[in-house]
Design an enzyme around this catalytic site. Structure first.
Site, PDB file in Angstrom:
ATOM      1  N   GLY A  34      43.939  29.923  42.482  1.00  0.00           N
ATOM      2  CA  GLY A  34      44.218  30.550  43.771  1.00  0.00           C
ATOM      3  C   GLY A  34      45.644  30.435  44.274  1.00  0.00           C
ATOM      4  N   ASP A 166      54.307  23.766  31.954  1.00  0.00           N
ATOM      5  CA  ASP A 166      54.550  24.850  30.992  1.00  0.00           C
ATOM      6  C   ASP A 166      56.042  24.865  30.663  1.00  0.00           C
ATOM      7  OD1 ASP A 166      51.954  25.575  31.455  1.00  0.00           O
ATOM      8  OD2 ASP A 166      52.419  27.375  32.628  1.00  0.00           O
ATOM      9  N   THR A 209      45.373  15.930  39.358  1.00  0.00           N
ATOM     10  CA  THR A 209      46.350  16.345  40.373  1.00  0.00           C
ATOM     11  C   THR A 209      47.480  15.330  40.488  1.00  0.00           C
ATOM     12  OG1 THR A 209      44.794  17.690  41.589  1.00  0.00           O
ATOM     13  CG2 THR A 209      46.615  16.803  42.868  1.00  0.00           C
ATOM     14  N   GLN A 210      47.124  14.061  40.446  1.00  0.00           N
ATOM     15  CA  GLN A 210      48.183  13.029  40.501  1.00  0.00           C
ATOM     16  C   GLN A 210      49.151  13.204  39.326  1.00  0.00           C
ATOM     17  OE1 GLN A 210      47.119   8.915  41.261  1.00  0.00           O
ATOM     18  NE2 GLN A 210      45.068   9.559  41.874  1.00  0.00           N
ATOM     19  N   LYS A 241      44.447   9.131  48.833  1.00  0.00           N
ATOM     20  CA  LYS A 241      44.902   8.780  47.487  1.00  0.00           C
ATOM     21  C   LYS A 241      45.996   9.742  47.016  1.00  0.00           C
ATOM     22  CE  LYS A 241      42.093   7.221  43.596  1.00  0.00           C
ATOM     23  NZ  LYS A 241      40.732   7.364  43.088  1.00  0.00           N
ATOM     24  N   CYS A 409      43.537  59.054  38.295  1.00  0.00           N
ATOM     25  CA  CYS A 409      44.474  59.253  37.196  1.00  0.00           C
ATOM     26  C   CYS A 409      43.771  59.783  35.946  1.00  0.00           C
ATOM     27  CB  CYS A 409      45.265  57.979  36.940  1.00  0.00           C
ATOM     28  SG  CYS A 409      46.830  58.349  36.139  1.00  0.00           S
ATOM     29  N   GLY A 411      40.824  59.444  35.284  1.00  0.00           N
ATOM     30  CA  GLY A 411      39.562  59.937  35.846  1.00  0.00           C
ATOM     31  C   GLY A 411      39.700  61.353  36.389  1.00  0.00           C
ATOM     32  N   HIS A 540      47.455  56.950  41.836  1.00  0.00           N
ATOM     33  CA  HIS A 540      46.548  55.808  42.005  1.00  0.00           C
ATOM     34  C   HIS A 540      46.445  55.428  43.483  1.00  0.00           C
ATOM     35  CE1 HIS A 540      46.019  54.629  37.752  1.00  0.00           C
ATOM     36  NE2 HIS A 540      47.213  55.164  37.607  1.00  0.00           N
ATOM     37  N   GLU A 542      44.426  53.619  44.906  1.00  0.00           N
ATOM     38  CA  GLU A 542      43.985  52.227  45.114  1.00  0.00           C
ATOM     39  C   GLU A 542      45.141  51.280  45.417  1.00  0.00           C
ATOM     40  OE1 GLU A 542      43.810  53.911  42.285  1.00  0.00           O
ATOM     41  OE2 GLU A 542      44.233  52.685  40.512  1.00  0.00           O
TER      42      GLU A 542
HETATM   43  N1  GLN Z   1      46.482  57.989  29.955  1.00  0.00           N
HETATM   44  C1  GLN Z   1      46.773  58.890  31.019  1.00  0.00           C
HETATM   45  C2  GLN Z   1      48.248  59.261  31.076  1.00  0.00           C
HETATM   46  O1  GLN Z   1      49.076  58.563  30.562  1.00  0.00           O
HETATM   47  C3  GLN Z   1      46.311  58.322  32.339  1.00  0.00           C
HETATM   48  C4  GLN Z   1      47.040  57.101  32.758  1.00  0.00           C
HETATM   49  C5  GLN Z   1      46.332  56.349  33.854  1.00  0.00           C
HETATM   50  O2  GLN Z   1      45.159  56.526  34.081  1.00  0.00           O
HETATM   51  N2  GLN Z   1      47.041  55.474  34.538  1.00  0.00           N
HETATM   52  O3  GLN Z   1      48.591  60.245  31.667  1.00  0.00           O
END
Ligand code: GLN
Length: 567
Positions: A34, A166, A209-210, A241, A409, A411, A540, A542
């Site tokens: 997190g 790391d 953690t220590q 602690k 996209c 989709g 996109h 989203e």
């Molecule tokens: N593969 C598709 C393209 O390159 C869609 C890419 C995506 O969905 N971000 O156009």
């Protein structure tokens, strides 16, 4: 103190005003506990206290950006307005701050090394020997300071990827240490560490953690705050602690047990008085223009108290890794669905559907009827051939059975292909991404993109970032946004082939959003009288959905899904 003086920095590190404040968030014991949410929460809290805050992520890998990484292994690639392809944590930052980040808010080792090596090749170091210290370290500091400056912020919170110990992130910790040495009153460290409760012992163990604290100390950094992540709240005994082992007052050890919703994390931190502690550590006075977290609190309560559900399926292919099913590759899509559902008084129950179960041999036995138990179906972004025929079959089912469908996209591209195949009767309609020789390249590569691929120039070379689109009045898209011009983020190489636009439009699919030139198709949809919601976006959406500002297209989609449910 190091012998580095601000003026000695090769790139002018140290030039920002001295009072700028930095908080570095570092992980202890293990990853995945997190750190990102802690960083986002600290940002949201300090912002609510009236400060201008910017959040940064540092990723220690040598990839120059996150764009070339496999989403199954690395999760979603989050794209900023600037077009930079970043880690999914930046999505959380934007969602918690409720604003967009800049291209200066993300650093990878690859970016830093590339810059330094290119500068060396261009003789920018005046014949000096170029080394990790000071050149790499100073380039990191320069980037921290640049981000602070570009954002005109009061406080920069930097999440350092990976875990203390790391090899990869040592240079970033070293840069932070030097900043603390140069400006002791302006830099604070927060360690997010894990406190396991091994089932066979039934007791919370503080030793890992220590050890992490000690490891950080061996780099010359003592943390100022410990966020102790665990399944259950930490008791006082362990808190003391830990406090003693890193020479901290007990208040600076904050218990952060697992909670139902991440939106409660900032509220929980505030119960531990984190903002008060941070302001004290950074020698900052309280501001008069506090906005408080009322709106956030209201949202967090809705999250907890919403019971009524809406069932949404995501038909994708990046779900399975080893024996586990992960949805990390689609995190922004998941979040976007949730926010719009909450806005409409519903809790989204999200189902993952593997596209490969609907194609090839499996398609024969696939239970398409089962898709009807979903109130809405999403086909998110993707690349390549696998799962494509399965997605096309699901899209066809959703169109013919009037299940709300939202294509993001890939989709959207597949939705147009499906329409061309099954409504226009162009059986071999395809994208040249899959079949470069198809007679009906409904989705085709842009000429400039073609050239890049021929040169094997894959990294950061798609159509990336925010672009304008014009909307057509009287469409679902226009209704949702309520304006003529929108700006959305892109990440793709292929586009709807302009040569087919007229044919497709004549057959009934509307392109309701287009690029300002009118050449690129940005949104496709069926009229509402034909289908409750059958819409796809080349961009996109989203990436711009926020808890306090859900995305209008997702909201429109969920509205249609709820309508189906209540029928
Ligand atoms: N593969 C598709 C393209 O390159 C869609 C890419 C995506 O969905 N971000 O156009």
């Amino acid at each position: 103190m190091s012998n580095l003086k601000p003026s000695e920095n090769s790139h002018g590190a140290g030039k920002t005003k001295k009072s700028h404040k930095y908080i570095f968030v570092i992980g202890g014991v293990m990853s995945g506990v997190g750190k990102g949410i802690t960083t986002s929460s600290i940002g949201a809290i300090l912002q609510s206290k009236g400060f201008v805050v910017n959040l940064m992520k540092v990723d220690p890998y040598l990839n120059v950006d996150a764009g070339t990484m496999n989403p199954v292994e690395h999760g979603e690639v989050f794209v900023l307005d600037s077009g930079l392809e970043t880690d999914q944590d930046l999505g959380n930052y934007e969602r918690f701050l409720n604003r967009s980040l800049t291209g200066d808010d993300y650093i990878t080792s690859g970016m830093v090394y590339k810059h330094v090596i290119e500068a060396e090749r261009a003789l920018k170091y005046g014949g000096k020997c170029v080394e990790a210290i000071p050149q790499i370290r100073d380039e990191i500091i320069r980037r921290f300071e640049k981000s602070a400056k570009v954002n005109k912020s009061d406080i920069t919170v930097v999440e350092i990827g990976g875990t203390v110990g790391d090899y990869q992130n040592v240079m970033f910790i070293e840069a932070a240490r030097v900043m603390k040495v140069m400006h002791p009153n302006d830099v604070a460290f927060v360690m997010v560490s894990y406190m396991p409760v091994p089932p066979m012992l039934g007791e919370m163990k503080s030793k890992p953690t220590q050890n992490a604290i000690r490891q950080l100390f061996s780099y010359g950094v003592n943390t100022d705050i410990i966020i102790a992540r665990s399944e259950v709240p930490m008791d006082e005994k362990r808190r003391e602690k830990i406090a003693i082992s890193c020479s901290l007052p007990t208040e600076q050890v904050i218990s952060a047990p697992d909670i139902e919703s991440v939106f409660d994390v900032p509220l929980n931190f505030e119960k531990g008085d984190i903002s008060h502690i941070l302001l004290k550590l950074l020698h900052l006075r309280k501001k008069q223009n506090e906005t408080g977290m009322k709106e956030w609190e209201k949202f967090a309560n809705v999250v907890k108290n919403t019971k009524d559900t809406v069932d949404i399926a995501i038909v994708g292919k990046y779900f399975n890794t080893g024996d586990f099913v992960l949805t990390d590759a689609y995190v922004s899509v998941l979040e976007a669905i949730k926010y719009s559902s909450y806005k409409l008084g519903k809790k989204a129950k999200i189902h993952t559907v593997n596209a490969r179960d609907y194609e090839g041999e499996k398609a024969k036995n696939a239970d398409f009827k089962a898709l009807e138990k979903y109130d809405g179906i999403i086909v998110p972004g993707g690349f390549g051939e696998s799962g494509i025929e399965g997605k096309l079959a699901v899209i066809q089912y959703a169109r013919e059975h009037k299940i709300p469908y939202f294509g993001l996209c890939y989709g959207m591209q597949l939705m147009v292909i499906e329409y061309a195949r099954n409504v226009l009767g162009l059986e071999d309609a395809n994208t040249t991404e899959i079949n470069p020789k198809t007679k009906n390249p409904i989705i085709d590569i842009m000429p400039d993109q073609k050239k890049l691929l021929e040169e094997c120039n894959y990294g950061g070379s798609m159509r990336l970032g925010a672009y304008d689109a014009n909307l057509e009045k009287g469409t679902i898209a226009y209704e949702a946004y309520g304006k003529d011009v929108i700006q959305e983020r892109h990440r793709h190489r292929y586009e709807v082939n302009p040569e087919y636009v007229e044919k497709i439009t004549d057959a009934g699919l509307i392109f309701s959003g287009k690029s300002p030139s009118g050449i690129l198709m940005e949104i496709a949809e069926l009229p509402r009288k034909e289908h409750p919601f059958f819409l796809g976006t080349q961009f996109h959406p989203e990436f711009l959905a926020r808890p306090l500002a859900p995305h209008p297209l997702f909201t429109e989609f969920i509205k249609a899904a709820i309508k189906i449910k209540t029928k």
